[in-house]
Design an enzyme around this catalytic site. Structure first.
Site, PDB file in Angstrom:
ATOM      1  N   CYS A  79      -4.898   2.790  -3.377  1.00 27.90           N
ATOM      2  CA  CYS A  79      -3.718   3.109  -2.603  1.00 27.90           C
ATOM      3  C   CYS A  79      -2.456   2.225  -3.028  1.00 27.90           C
ATOM      4  O   CYS A  79      -1.607   1.877  -2.347  1.00 27.90           O
ATOM      5  CB  CYS A  79      -3.838   3.412  -1.237  1.00 27.90           C
TER       6      CYS A  79
ATOM      7  N   ASP B 209       3.159  -4.322   7.649  1.00 26.60           N
ATOM      8  CA  ASP B 209       1.752  -3.593   7.676  1.00 26.60           C
ATOM      9  C   ASP B 209       0.715  -4.480   7.856  1.00 26.60           C
ATOM     10  O   ASP B 209       0.433  -5.267   6.936  1.00 26.60           O
ATOM     11  CB  ASP B 209       1.693  -2.879   6.230  1.00 26.60           C
TER      12      ASP B 209
ATOM     13  N   GLN C 133      -4.536  -4.888   6.949  1.00 29.60           N
ATOM     14  CA  GLN C 133      -5.505  -5.652   6.281  1.00 29.60           C
ATOM     15  C   GLN C 133      -5.700  -7.112   7.085  1.00 29.60           C
ATOM     16  O   GLN C 133      -6.540  -7.754   6.638  1.00 29.60           O
ATOM     17  CB  GLN C 133      -5.534  -5.858   4.757  1.00 29.60           C
TER      18      GLN C 133
ATOM     19  N   LYS D 144      -9.966  -0.482  10.556  1.00 30.78           N
ATOM     20  CA  LYS D 144     -10.165  -1.601   9.685  1.00 30.78           C
ATOM     21  C   LYS D 144     -10.789  -2.864  10.605  1.00 30.78           C
ATOM     22  O   LYS D 144     -10.972  -3.771   9.898  1.00 30.78           O
ATOM     23  CB  LYS D 144      -8.883  -2.042   9.014  1.00 30.78           C
TER      24      LYS D 144
ATOM     25  N   HIS E 273       0.807  -1.188  -0.106  1.00 35.05           N
ATOM     26  CA  HIS E 273      -0.009   0.016  -0.008  1.00 35.05           C
ATOM     27  C   HIS E 273       0.910   1.182  -0.115  1.00 35.05           C
ATOM     28  O   HIS E 273       1.960   1.294   0.474  1.00 35.05           O
ATOM     29  CB  HIS E 273      -0.689  -0.130   1.129  1.00 35.05           C
TER      30      HIS E 273
HETATM   31  C1  LIG Z   1      -5.770   1.175   4.804  1.00 33.12           C
HETATM   32  C2  LIG Z   1      -4.354   0.490   4.651  1.00 33.12           C
HETATM   33  C3  LIG Z   1      -3.436   1.210   5.195  1.00 33.12           C
HETATM   34  C4  LIG Z   1      -3.418   2.600   5.641  1.00 33.12           C
HETATM   35  O1  LIG Z   1      -4.330   2.672   6.771  1.00 33.12           O
HETATM   36  P1  LIG Z   1      -4.650   4.049   7.555  1.00 33.12           P
HETATM   37  O2  LIG Z   1      -5.642   3.900   8.174  1.00 33.12           O
HETATM   38  O3  LIG Z   1      -5.156   4.869   6.257  1.00 33.12           O
HETATM   39  O4  LIG Z   1      -3.394   4.743   8.128  1.00 33.12           O
HETATM   40  C5  LIG Z   1      -2.240   0.799   5.023  1.00 33.12           C
HETATM   41  N1  LIG Z   1      -1.957  -0.520   4.554  1.00 33.12           N
HETATM   42  C6  LIG Z   1      -3.109  -1.167   4.301  1.00 33.12           C
HETATM   43  C7  LIG Z   1      -2.729  -2.525   3.544  1.00 33.12           C
HETATM   44  C8  LIG Z   1      -4.132  -0.848   4.351  1.00 33.12           C
HETATM   45  O5  LIG Z   1      -5.372  -1.493   3.749  1.00 33.12           O
END
Ligand SMILES: *Cc1c(COP(=O)(O)O)cnc(C)c1O
Length: 414
Positions: free
Chosen positions: A371, A207, A210, A233, A128
């Site tokens: 993104c 990260d 998700q 999320k 992302h």
């Molecule tokens: C949504 C998302 C982000 C960013 O999260 P924020 O809440 O906008 O900071 C980063 N990585 C992944 C894989 C995402 O789905």
């Protein structure tokens, strides 16, 4: 038409989400966009409202009983995050605004000290933007190089490329746990182990944005040095998230933001900072949101992570089967181990047009580059339409999606 039996009381769960029974463009609403942001169940909203009405003041401020109690609730939420991630210590859990801020914190506070000119940062091809751009900013400042860990056409990381791409100059391995576009659940533990076998000094920055809606990450078992996620999320509110970092790494890092709450003493000559985790938490935090995130974790735990996972997997399989049967629809991301995220393209239909038609049918999905522009380029698509499923979704939602996609194809192809 099929119905799946959820291993929890689905009807009762759905009652916690009034939006799901509110008509949309005069039609039933089908929320298939949890990957963009999860919906908050009533107990989370009520917990935050209770805090706002009866418990609110600032935290870590003075001796008032009210402030001490607010601080206790806020710190209890941190403990819930620690348990969720299986971190060894509360000192390893830093509150942030979300995944993006967590990753920027690592790139700035850790990266500025540890990444030097000529060093390398290895990022997977499915990151992302939040796990790309902070590293580009750092690389530019330091004269470091970004390398890309390639993926297959199915959307799996090419494990054999790891040994080749990790060198003695590799300082960072940036990797998403679950792809927000492809749905791939990456074998993070194995990837970190392989990368560290080649260079034990690199740090693995994961990260988890998700992953957390679908599974319970064990940061120690994964071998992650840093792990970032957002509350919104996973059925929690926006404005709050967390960063896990190994204690030794966090101890050695300078603060990033400066201000109140993070200092021991301030003088014109010299300022000293408090220890972890407060060193990274300047200013007044989003207290209600932190408590709300704690309530979201309680909610998920009460449902049962394994049950959530099993049910979402059944929904994913059902949706994959039904969508794959539609001529003209191609699923982007076909790895065997997926979370409940399905991206697709429709022959001769731009994803934005598909998104608008679906929207009018009451189907909330996301259309766009998600993104992840470098990933779109890798998969040779301008954008995708993405449906993502949460534990409150039903086969009825999937059927409605399939009908709307059929209608879209008919509009375009007659
Ligand atoms: C949504 C998302 C982000 C960013 O999260 P924020 O809440 O906008 O900071 C980063 N990585 C992944 C894989 C995402 O789905």
């Amino acid at each position: 038409m099929t119905t799946l039996t959820a291993p929890f009381d689905l009807q009762k769960v759905r009652e916690d989400f009034p939006l799901l029974t509110t008509p949309f463009h005069g039609k039933p609403l089908h929320y298939l966009d949890s990957a963009v942001s999860g919906q908050m169940p009533k107990p989370v909203v009520e917990r935050m409202a209770h805090y706002a009405q009866f418990e609110h003041t600032n935290v870590h401020r003075g001796v008032s009983t009210l402030s001490q109690e607010a601080t206790d609730r806020y710190e209890e939420a941190r403990e819930k995050v620690r348990r969720f991630l299986n971190a060894g210590s509360l000192k390893e859990i830093i509150w942030t605004r979300g995944t993006t801020e967590s990753l920027n914190l690592v790139a700035q506070a850790w990266g500025r000290v540890n990444v030097l000119g000529g060093d390398e940062i290895l990022l997977s091809a499915m990151e992302h933007h939040a796990n790309i751009v902070p590293w580009q900013l750092l690389a530019q400042e330091k004269g470091a190089t970004i390398k890309v860990l390639p993926i297959t056409d199915q959307g799996e990381i090419l494990l054999d490329a790891i040994e080749e791409l990790v060198t003695e100059r590799t300082k960072v391995l940036g990797l998403t746990h679950v792809s927000n576009v492809l749905g791939t659940v990456n074998p993070v533990k194995d990837i970190i182990a392989r990368a560290k076998a080649k260079n034990p000094n690199l740090v693995a920055v994961i990260d988890g944005a998700q992953a957390v809606p679908h599974l319970r990450p064990d940061v120690q078992d994964l071998g992650a040095d840093f792990y970032a996620f957002s509350g919104h999320k996973l059925s929690g509110p926006t404005g709050i998230g967390a960063l896990y970092g190994k204690q030794a790494l966090l101890e050695a890092m300078p603060p990033w933001h400066g201000g109140g709450n993070m200092i021991l003493s301030v003088a014109w000559e010299k300022t000293t900072f408090i220890g972890l985790p407060g060193k990274f938490e300047a200013g007044t935090p989003p207290i209600a949101a932190a408590i709300g995130l704690g309530a979201a974790l309680d909610y998920m735990e009460a449902l049962g992570w394994e049950k959530v996972q099993a049910y979402e997997h059944a929904l994913l399989e059902y949706a994959t089967e039904r969508l794959s049967a539609l001529p003209g629809l191609r699923i982007i991301g076909t790895a065997p181990g997926k979370a409940s995220v399905i991206s697709f393209v429709l022959e001769g239909v731009h994803p934005h047009d598909a998104g608008s038609i679906l929207d009018h049918e009451g189907i909330v999905v996301r259309a766009g580059h998600h993104c992840a522009q470098p990933l779109m380029k890798r998969m040779n698509v301008p954008a995708t339409t993405r449906a993502s499923f949460a534990y409150f979704n039903t086969t009825d939602d999937v059927d409605a999606l399939v009908d709307a996609v059929k209608k879209t194809l008919e509009i375009f192809h007659g």
